[in-house]
Design an enzyme around this catalytic site. Structure first.
Site, PDB file in Angstrom:
ATOM      1  N   ASP A   5       0.899  -1.855  -0.464  1.00 60.64           N
ATOM      2  CA  ASP A   5       0.231  -0.122  -0.209  1.00 60.64           C
ATOM      3  C   ASP A   5       0.885   0.914   0.226  1.00 60.64           C
ATOM      4  O   ASP A   5       0.266   2.062  -1.224  1.00 60.64           O
ATOM      5  CB  ASP A   5      -1.011  -0.159   1.121  1.00 60.64           C
ATOM      6  CG  ASP A   5      -1.819   0.996   1.485  1.00 60.64           C
ATOM      7  OD1 ASP A   5      -2.515   1.374   0.866  1.00 60.64           O
ATOM      8  OD2 ASP A   5      -1.462   1.830   2.316  1.00 60.64           O
ATOM      9  N   GLU A  28      -2.339  -5.166  -3.861  1.00 63.26           N
ATOM     10  CA  GLU A  28      -0.894  -5.045  -2.958  1.00 63.26           C
ATOM     11  C   GLU A  28      -0.322  -5.116  -1.970  1.00 63.26           C
ATOM     12  O   GLU A  28       0.969  -5.375  -2.212  1.00 63.26           O
ATOM     13  CB  GLU A  28      -1.684  -4.200  -1.755  1.00 63.26           C
ATOM     14  CG  GLU A  28      -2.454  -2.562  -2.200  1.00 63.26           C
ATOM     15  CD  GLU A  28      -3.901  -2.137  -1.209  1.00 63.26           C
ATOM     16  OE1 GLU A  28      -3.790  -0.753  -0.851  1.00 63.26           O
ATOM     17  OE2 GLU A  28      -3.434  -2.717   0.264  1.00 63.26           O
TER      18      GLU A  28
END
Length: 242
Positions: A63, A135
């Site tokens: 992320d 992610e």
């Protein structure tokens, strides 16, 4: 239709399919264990006690890496775009729906290792899980090959989608924020000048936007109007818009 999740001898299956997965990614792992780990959801280890790691730490790392890569790209590509608008564009490019688009375009969701309960869930939770998978893959590539490898993977595979988002005409952020606040708070947002600097012919304004004594966002601009638009865009980057 949601993809069928493989669950017979799942870890071995992912290991055997690693070359096919890497071909779709366009990246070959030095450490194949990172690749496998990226596909292990928390629900899977709850039902498979011999497995003691899942992909949430990779997701956490990915992320941040994804946000940094997109921020760097926008900063270099759009040198005159105000901060608030950059924040909005970044949010569009890293939001869950974009991450789901990325992972589905690679056709990798069928390798995801889920627990029985999650496999049977056909609701919105699946989209969140797929976004987390993307992610986690970014995080795994970063750990395995470094920042340049993660950057190459992202822009080689998704540059066209990124450019489509950037080509979307920028909206009237103030009008959108006003509509949002009236719908959700029955009030209009208030703008406050926090700071102004520079000579009269080259002023820079910093403005914040508030609703019900809560600051929603901040923005800078060479005019109050531009700074207000940037502040509204910053505020809107934190909420879901249609």
């Amino acid at each position: 239709m949601l993809p069928r999740i493989l669950y017979m001898n799942p870890i071995e299956h992912v290991i055997r399919q690693a070359p096919a997965i890497e071909a779709k990614l366009g990246y070959t792992f030095k450490d194949p264990q990172l690749l496998v780990l990226a596909f292990v959801h928390r629900s899977f280890i709850n039902e498979n006690r011999e497995v003691n790691q899942h992909n949430e730490r990779l997701e956490f790392l990915g992320d941040s890496v994804l946000g940094m890569l997109i921020s760097d790209y926008l900063y270099c590509k759009l040198p005159k775009t105000p901060e608030g608008q950059l924040s909005y564009l970044r949010s569009r490019l890293v939001e869950a729906s974009s991450c789901v688009h990325y992972i589905q375009s690679l056709d990798l969701s069928g390798y995801l290792l889920l627990g029985k309960g999650e496999r049977m869930n056909d609701g919105r939770g699946r989209e969140s899980i797929l976004a987390d998978l993307f992610e986690a893959i970014i995080g795994a590539i970063y750990l395995d090959g470094g920042l340049q490898a993660a950057k190459d993977f992202l822009f080689k595979n998704f540059h066209q989608h990124i450019e489509i988002i950037l080509a979307t005409p920028l909206r009237n952020w103030k009008a959108l924020l006003q509509d949002y606040c009236q719908k959700n708070y029955q009030q209009t947002p208030l703008y406050q000048v926090l700071h102004e600097s520079g000579p009269d012919h080259s002023k820079v304004f910093q403005i914040s936007v508030w609703i019900q004594d809560r600051e929603l966002g901040r923005g800078k601009g060479t005019s109050k109007k531009e700074a207000q638009q940037a502040a509204a865009a910053d505020a809107l980057s934190r909420v879901e818009l249609p």
